[in-house]
Design an enzyme around this catalytic site. Structure first.
Site, PDB file in Angstrom:
ATOM      1  CG  ASP A  39      -1.375   1.416   1.723  1.00  0.00           C
ATOM      2  OD1 ASP A  39      -2.778   1.810  -0.067  1.00  0.00           O
ATOM      3  OD2 ASP A  39      -1.800   1.541   1.959  1.00  0.00           O
ATOM      4  CG  ASP A  97      -2.034   2.064   6.592  1.00  0.00           C
ATOM      5  OD1 ASP A  97      -2.051   1.930   5.567  1.00  0.00           O
ATOM      6  OD2 ASP A  97      -2.395   3.180   7.314  1.00  0.00           O
ATOM      7  CG  ASP A 136      -1.274   7.873   0.444  1.00  0.00           C
ATOM      8  OD1 ASP A 136      -0.450   8.795   0.410  1.00  0.00           O
ATOM      9  OD2 ASP A 136      -2.305   7.668   0.088  1.00  0.00           O
TER      10      ASP A 136
END
Length: 229
Positions: free
Chosen positions: A13, A171, A15
């Site tokens: 991922d 995240d 961001d």
């Protein structure tokens, strides 16, 4: 006993996993608030929702607005963000060494994000990643986005590695769900952005990792399928 090896490929991922982009997003939100005569928000008010996307960030920045009004602000939000992208963002500590470690081990790495592809591609040259990042799939690249498995499946196909021989690092719960549905081992990046009521244990990732530095060690990675020769 088979010696531990780094995964054949790692997909990340963006961001909240590779890039601490929250400072760019708070600057975006506060620019929009200032244009409407509103006071600035503190970074810590917006930071936990960055991985939830532009609509959730707008809900935090403009809670007094109706949902339809906020949705109408998405194009403005993206335009303002594009104008300052990368100005305040930085890599999380340990990420550059992690990427170098993977490269030195012969592993391929790429990015699968829900950020619009054109914005994600603006970040690559800022970080010198144009040649290093083997694949980039954005939230609007395909007909589906995470938590659907399609972006991870397509990314694996483009780098010619079976999903089970890749690891996905993210995240957000959507990241883990997408990896599971794609048949890809997952790492929950606990250094990223989470709400107070998020429970990473419930996501059931193959590994929960507090810091990128843990992934410098080959033994830390979840096992993958043996890649075909």
């Amino acid at each position: 006993m088979t010696a531990a090896v780094f995964p054949k490929a790692v997909l990340f991922d963006l961001d909240g996993t590779l890039l601490d982009s929250a400072p760019d997003f708070i600057a975006t939100a506060n620019s929009m608030r200032a244009a409407r005569g509103m006071d600035a928000l503190p970074l810590e008010q917006l930071r936990p929702v960055v991985s939830k996307g532009s609509r959730t960030m707008l809900a935090t920045a403009f809670p007094q607005m109706a949902e339809s009004e906020r949705h109408a602000l998405v194009p403005e939000f993206l335009d303002v963000y594009e104008s300052l992208i990368g100005r305040h963002a930085r890599l999380f500590d340990g990420i550059e060494t992690l990427l170098q470690t993977l490269e030195q081990a012969g592993s391929t790495w790429g990015i699968v994000t829900n950020k619009p592809e054109y914005l994600a591609r603006l970040i690559l040259p800022q970080l010198g990643w144009e040649q290093r990042c083997a694949v980039l799939i954005g939230g609007d690249t395909l007909a589906e986005r995470k938590p659907h498995p399609l972006p991870l499946q397509v990314a694996a196909r483009q780098i010619k590695v079976a999903p089970g021989a890749c690891v996905y690092v993210g995240d957000d719960e959507r990241d883990v769900a997408a990896a599971r549905a794609a048949g890809m081992p997952s790492v929950a990046a606990l250094w990223g952005y989470r709400l107070d009521n998020d429970d990473p244990v419930a996501w059931q990732a193959d590994l929960m990792c507090e810091l990128p530095q843990q992934l410098w060690q080959v033994a830390a990675w979840p096992p993958t399928q043996r890649a075909s020769a």
